[in-house]
Design an enzyme around this catalytic site. Structure first.
Site, mmCIF file in Angstrom:
data_model
loop_
_atom_site.group_PDB
_atom_site.id
_atom_site.type_symbol
_atom_site.label_atom_id
_atom_site.label_comp_id
_atom_site.label_asym_id
_atom_site.label_seq_id
_atom_site.Cartn_x
_atom_site.Cartn_y
_atom_site.Cartn_z
ATOM 1 N N ASP A 126 55.225 18.576 57.813
ATOM 2 C CA ASP A 126 53.494 18.188 58.218
ATOM 3 C C ASP A 126 53.161 19.325 57.504
ATOM 4 O OD1 ASP A 126 53.622 15.909 59.614
ATOM 5 O OD2 ASP A 126 53.254 16.959 61.522
ATOM 6 N N ASP A 132 48.265 19.048 48.621
ATOM 7 C CA ASP A 132 47.502 19.064 49.884
ATOM 8 C C ASP A 132 46.476 20.083 49.590
ATOM 9 O OD1 ASP A 132 48.383 17.231 51.392
ATOM 10 O OD2 ASP A 132 49.791 18.346 51.792
ATOM 11 N N GLU A 155 42.061 20.745 57.323
ATOM 12 C CA GLU A 155 43.120 20.538 57.646
ATOM 13 C C GLU A 155 43.935 21.664 57.602
ATOM 14 O OE1 GLU A 155 46.801 17.658 58.366
ATOM 15 O OE2 GLU A 155 44.633 16.949 58.715
ATOM 16 N N GLU A 156 43.796 22.353 56.052
ATOM 17 C CA GLU A 156 44.714 22.662 55.601
ATOM 18 C C GLU A 156 43.979 24.214 55.212
ATOM 19 O OE1 GLU A 156 47.490 21.358 54.052
ATOM 20 O OE2 GLU A 156 46.317 19.970 55.083
ATOM 21 N N ASP A 174 40.124 15.859 56.255
ATOM 22 C CA ASP A 174 41.509 16.100 56.379
ATOM 23 C C ASP A 174 41.648 15.756 54.362
ATOM 24 O OD1 ASP A 174 44.495 15.922 55.296
ATOM 25 O OD2 ASP A 174 44.478 14.505 56.926
ATOM 26 N N LEU A 176 43.784 15.295 51.881
ATOM 27 C CA LEU A 176 45.511 14.896 51.751
ATOM 28 C C LEU A 176 46.379 14.336 52.467
ATOM 29 C CD1 LEU A 176 45.558 12.465 48.830
ATOM 30 C CD2 LEU A 176 47.297 14.492 48.717
ATOM 31 N N ASP A 177 45.169 12.631 53.091
ATOM 32 C CA ASP A 177 46.052 11.871 54.284
ATOM 33 C C ASP A 177 47.370 11.710 54.104
ATOM 34 O OD1 ASP A 177 47.366 11.589 56.912
ATOM 35 O OD2 ASP A 177 46.884 9.640 56.408
ATOM 36 N N GLU A 337 40.748 13.973 61.755
ATOM 37 C CA GLU A 337 41.057 12.767 61.174
ATOM 38 C C GLU A 337 40.442 11.604 62.825
ATOM 39 O OE1 GLU A 337 46.177 13.240 60.207
ATOM 40 O OE2 GLU A 337 45.482 13.616 62.483
#
Length: 400
Positions: A126, A132, A155-156, A174, A176-177, A337
């Site tokens: 992860d 990302d 998220e980053e 998010d 780039l999931d 998410e």
């Protein structure tokens, strides 16, 4: 610690400067309009759609773009939200180009081996990948240029980023999931949610009000969506009045409404989960899976397994075909998410659950809070919850 800036030398990786910001609206020539109309009947599929009760019967368009739909032609969500969505869609077009670029695999050479730090406790599989981080910067830059987003939580990033005091909205995302799948050309996606800024928190210190704005309950979402980067680039979104999907027409650069008012089937015949973890699952989840794949559940047909290991792709298929997509571990993020996708699911007639409770009823207490996630057809989610013990609380032999 915020993600490091990326400086890439190969000009072939960077899109032309004209793509950095949304272009000004252009007037289409007659032949351009005729071309777009011709595209609507390609392959026998006609994209003449009605976008639901929000449009009167006499305002059905041959082509409805995403911006048309958000604007006065469609639901008239307000000028501020139109500007926000316009900037977001162009950022996602840039990401779609990067994901499909033959040069994306070389990005890591210009970032070092670590690839930067990740906020959500990401490490191992992860840990953030170069795309990302670049996707995060592309979207944040677009949101800043829009002037409509006060704070963005990604998220980053370790903490929310305050952009402007006057933006009416809050964005969680998010960027780039599923990015670890890119080298195998497996679909990836962007997930986002939009809230109104908490005006009552304006007098608080910047870091405190940024966090409070980002930890709003999913029940307060104004809009949410995902962008699927696959054989087609699809922008699926809800503004609280149904779930709609728009497909990118590369000939014009527009997202065209192709799936108006998506309704997830009441029950499906597909479950999506990593079966390799079967013996680590709790008894209730194993009994549910054993039952439905033998055709002994409430829906008397044998279920099939379909698992891409890309949340946006697995959810997109579930949204269209029904069934349930799940990760029973405390793995997926509530803020970035679970909340946005659950809002989409509910607006399509489906459900989002942690195995016990409705996702949108859960109040986030941490920015990168993780939980189990079950998304899909209402009857499938209800049946799964009836087995009780479906949340996997131990992770033997592998990392979260």
């Amino acid at each position: 610690m915020h993600c490091p800036s990326i400086h890439l030398k190969p000009s072939s990786v960077i899109l032309p400067k004209s793509h950095l910001y949304p272009p000004k609206p252009r007037q289409f020539l007659l032949q351009d309009k005729l071309h777009r109309l011709a595209m609507t009947s390609f392959g026998g599929f006609k994209a003449s759609v009605q976008t639901g009760s929000s449009l009167s019967d006499d305002r059905v368009n041959e082509l409805t773009t995403l911006i048309d739909y958000v604007g006065k032609v469609g639901i008239d969500a307000g000028d501020d939200l139109v500007v926000l969505i316009q900037h977001l869609q162009y950022a996602c077009k840039r990401i779609a180009s990067l994901v499909a670029s033959p040069f994306n695999s070389s990005l890591g050479k210009y970032m070092g081996s670590s690839g930067g730090g990740s906020s959500g406790g990401g490490y191992g599989r992860d840990a953030p990948k170069p795309l990302d981080i670049l996707s995060n910067e592309i979207i944040q830059s677009a949101l800043k240029n829009s002037g409509k987003v006060a704070v963005v939580a990604s998220e980053e990033d370790d903490a929310p980023v305050w952009l402007t005091d006057h933006g009416p909205f809050v964005m969680v995302m998010d960027p780039l999931d599923g990015s670890r799948n890119i080298d195998a050309s497996i679909p990836t996606g962007t997930i986002f949610g939009v809230y109104n800024r908490l005006i009552e928190a304006d007098q608080l210190p910047r870091e405190e009000k940024a966090l409070l704005n980002s930890l709003q309950s999913g029940a307060r979402l104004v809009a949410s969506g995902y962008v699927l980067y696959s054989s087609a680039t699809i922008f699926c979104v809800t503004f609280g009045s149904g779930t709609h999907a728009f497909t990118l027409d590369h000939s014009t650069g527009d997202f065209i409404l192709t799936h108006p008012n998506i309704r997830i089937p009441p029950q499906g015949q597909i479950y999506s989960v990593n079966d390799a973890r079967y013996f680590d699952w709790p008894e209730g989840l194993r009994r549910y899976i054993d039952t439905v794949r033998q055709g002994k559940g409430r829906y008397p047909k044998k279920y099939s397994a379909r698992y891409i290991c890309s949340l946006v792709a697995d959810f997109h298929r579930t949204l269209l075909y029904g069934g349930v997509a799940m990760n029973p571990r405390d793995h997926l993020r509530l803020v970035y998410e679970a909340n946005p996708l659950s809002f989409l699911a509910e607006q399509a007639g489906g459900k989002g659950s942690n195995g016990k409770n409705r996702i949108l009823s859960i109040q986030p207490v941490k920015l990168h809070q993780r939980l189990p996630l079950f998304l899909g057809s209402p009857e499938d989610v209800d049946e799964l919850e009836s087995y009780g013990d479906v949340q996997q609380k131990v992770n033997p032999g592998y990392e979260v």
